[in-house]
Design a protein around this motif. Structure first.
Motif, short mmCIF file in Angstrom:
data_model
loop_
_atom_site.label_atom_id
_atom_site.label_comp_id
_atom_site.label_asym_id
_atom_site.label_seq_id
_atom_site.Cartn_x
_atom_site.Cartn_y
_atom_site.Cartn_z
N GLU A 187 -8.64 -5.60 -2.34
CA GLU A 187 -9.80 -4.86 -2.87
C GLU A 187 -9.47 -4.06 -4.11
O GLU A 187 -10.19 -4.09 -5.10
CB GLU A 187 -10.32 -3.90 -1.79
N LYS A 188 -8.37 -3.34 -4.04
CA LYS A 188 -8.06 -2.41 -5.14
C LYS A 188 -7.47 -3.11 -6.36
O LYS A 188 -7.77 -2.74 -7.49
CB LYS A 188 -7.10 -1.34 -4.62
N ASN A 192 2.47 1.58 -3.17
CA ASN A 192 1.57 1.14 -4.23
C ASN A 192 2.18 -0.02 -5.05
O ASN A 192 1.90 -0.17 -6.23
CB ASN A 192 1.22 2.32 -5.16
N ASP A 209 -4.20 -4.08 7.14
CA ASP A 209 -4.87 -3.02 6.39
C ASP A 209 -4.33 -2.98 4.95
O ASP A 209 -5.10 -2.91 3.98
CB ASP A 209 -4.58 -1.71 7.14
N SER A 210 -3.02 -3.08 4.82
CA SER A 210 -2.37 -2.99 3.51
C SER A 210 -2.77 -4.17 2.61
O SER A 210 -3.04 -4.01 1.42
CB SER A 210 -0.85 -2.97 3.73
N HIS A 233 -1.10 -2.30 10.48
CA HIS A 233 -1.01 -1.75 9.12
C HIS A 233 -0.80 -2.84 8.06
O HIS A 233 -1.24 -2.69 6.92
CB HIS A 233 0.13 -0.72 9.07
N ASN A 246 -5.52 -6.07 2.91
CA ASN A 246 -6.95 -5.97 2.55
C ASN A 246 -7.15 -4.93 1.45
O ASN A 246 -7.90 -5.15 0.49
CB ASN A 246 -7.79 -5.56 3.77
N TRP A 247 -6.48 -3.82 1.58
CA TRP A 247 -6.54 -2.74 0.57
C TRP A 247 -6.08 -3.28 -0.79
O TRP A 247 -6.71 -3.03 -1.82
CB TRP A 247 -5.64 -1.61 1.06
N SER A 248 -4.98 -4.05 -0.79
CA SER A 248 -4.43 -4.57 -2.04
C SER A 248 -5.37 -5.59 -2.69
O SER A 248 -5.49 -5.66 -3.91
CB SER A 248 -3.08 -5.25 -1.80
N LYS A 253 0.82 -1.21 0.00
CA LYS A 253 0.00 0.00 0.00
C LYS A 253 0.86 1.27 0.00
O LYS A 253 0.64 2.18 -0.79
CB LYS A 253 -0.90 -0.01 1.24
#
Ligand code: DTR
Length: 335
Positions: A279-280, A213, A272-273, A269, A275-277, A210
């Motif tokens: 999803e995105k 990126n 979080d990172s 974190h 899960n974000w990856s 995250k």
């Protein structure tokens, strides 16, 4: 007359400046190598806030993330010579310089960053190693366990054959044992290397998916639980000595707390990172078999032997250090 006036004006200006400085307290600079979003810089900003609050503004901190004052490789020297008052170093980027604290980069399978960071702090307190004698250590912490992030899937260890992966420290050795091509470089140089295709992925903790990126480029993630990377926040010795006793007390009191705060922040974190990856970028996460984890462990053993040999040369009792490290690890991982 005019001359007297201008001398007077200059003196008044000087007095004004001096009292403003006295009011504002002492200012120190704090250099960091990775970008502001990454965890070494997040912890830096938290430290700054706490220090300014707890000293009532007697000490203010000017932070320089993203290698704007010092880069990953000149950080140590830059702090020793006073180019920055404080700097954050990644110990794995200085092979052979910190033999005792490199123990934290051994493959001992930490599962929590909080536990690894507190273990590192306790180890440092117990041994007060010579290797840090030229600087004042303000806090220490680690990255989370290291995983593979790559452009092509690594579903089994065999998929690593010939793959160029960015890493540093002990992990480079593990990669070569697996037939991969480890390319050593600091994290701050990795985005460009990935972009240019010099490397096909990297080995680090999942926060970078995250914060840099990297999830966009590296859509395949393999859980390897390779070692954590140790970090130290160091201060120029003379600058430290120049601080008042009460300010020193605040900084000393903050050392362990900051290690724990950073570990807790990073543990949260990482999830979080990831899960974000997912999803995105819909990244895929692969798990290795127990047999493959056993192979990784076997490949780690020579690292321990090498580290012991390095310690012997430096007059360090490696067995005692490792025994303490494992004891602290067991204690903190069970909390
Ligand atoms: N894995 C280590 C340490 C590390 C993990 N996340 C970050 C972010 C920014 C700098 C360093 C690190 C490494 O690859 O250097």
């Amino acid at each position: 007359m005019r001359k007297t006036m201008s001398v007077l004006a200059a003196s008044l200006a000087l007095i004004g400046l001096m009292s403003a400085t006295a009011l504002a307290g002492t200012m120190v600079t704090y250099a960091n190598f990775p970008p502001a979003k990454t965890f070494p810089c997040v912890q830096m900003e938290r430290w700054k806030t706490e220090v300014e609050k707890r000293t009532g503004g007697k000490l203010t901190v000017q932070t320089f993330p993203g290698s704007t004052l010092l880069g990953a490789k000149n950080m140590l020297r830059g702090v020793q010579t006073g180019q920055a008052d404080i700097g954050c170093i990644s110990i794995a980027y200085y092979p052979g310089v910190f033999p005792l604290m490199s123990a934290v980069n051994l493959p001992v399978a930490f599962t929590s960053t909080e536990a690894a960071s507190l273990t590192m702090w306790d180890l440092f307190q117990k041994y007060q190693p010579e290797e840090f004698k030229d600087v004042k250590v303000l806090t220490m912490f680690t990255s989370a366990p290291s995983q593979i992030m790559s452009k092509e899937p690594v579903k089994t260890l065999a998929d690593l054959k010939g793959m160029e992966l960015r890493a540093s420290g002990t992990i480079l050795r593990v990669l070569s044992g697996l037939g991969a091509q480890g390319v050593g470089m600091p994290m701050s140089e990795t985005p460009e290397a990935l972009q240019k295709g010099v490397v096909k992925g990297l080995v680090s903790s999942f926060d970078v998916l995250k914060d840099f990126n990297f999830a966009d480029i590296c859509r395949h993630e393999t859980i390897t639980n390779l070692p954590v990377y140790p970090f130290a926040v160091i201060m120029n010795k003379a600058r430290w000595e120049s601080l008042s006793g009460d300010v020193k007390d605040v900084l000393n009191d903050l050392g362990r707390e900051q290690a724990q705060w950073t570990g807790q922040y990073l543990d949260a974190h990482i999830n979080d990172s990831l899960n974000w990856s997912r999803e995105k970028y819909q990244v895929e996460v692969y798990k290795l078999t127990p047999a493959e984890h056993a192979e990784l462990k076997k490949l780690g053993q020579p690292l321990v032997d090498d580290w012991k040999a390095e310690c012997a040369k430096a007059g360090i009792d490696a067995d005692a250090v490792l025994k303490d490290l494992l004891e602290y690890q067991a204690k903190y991982e069970s909390l």
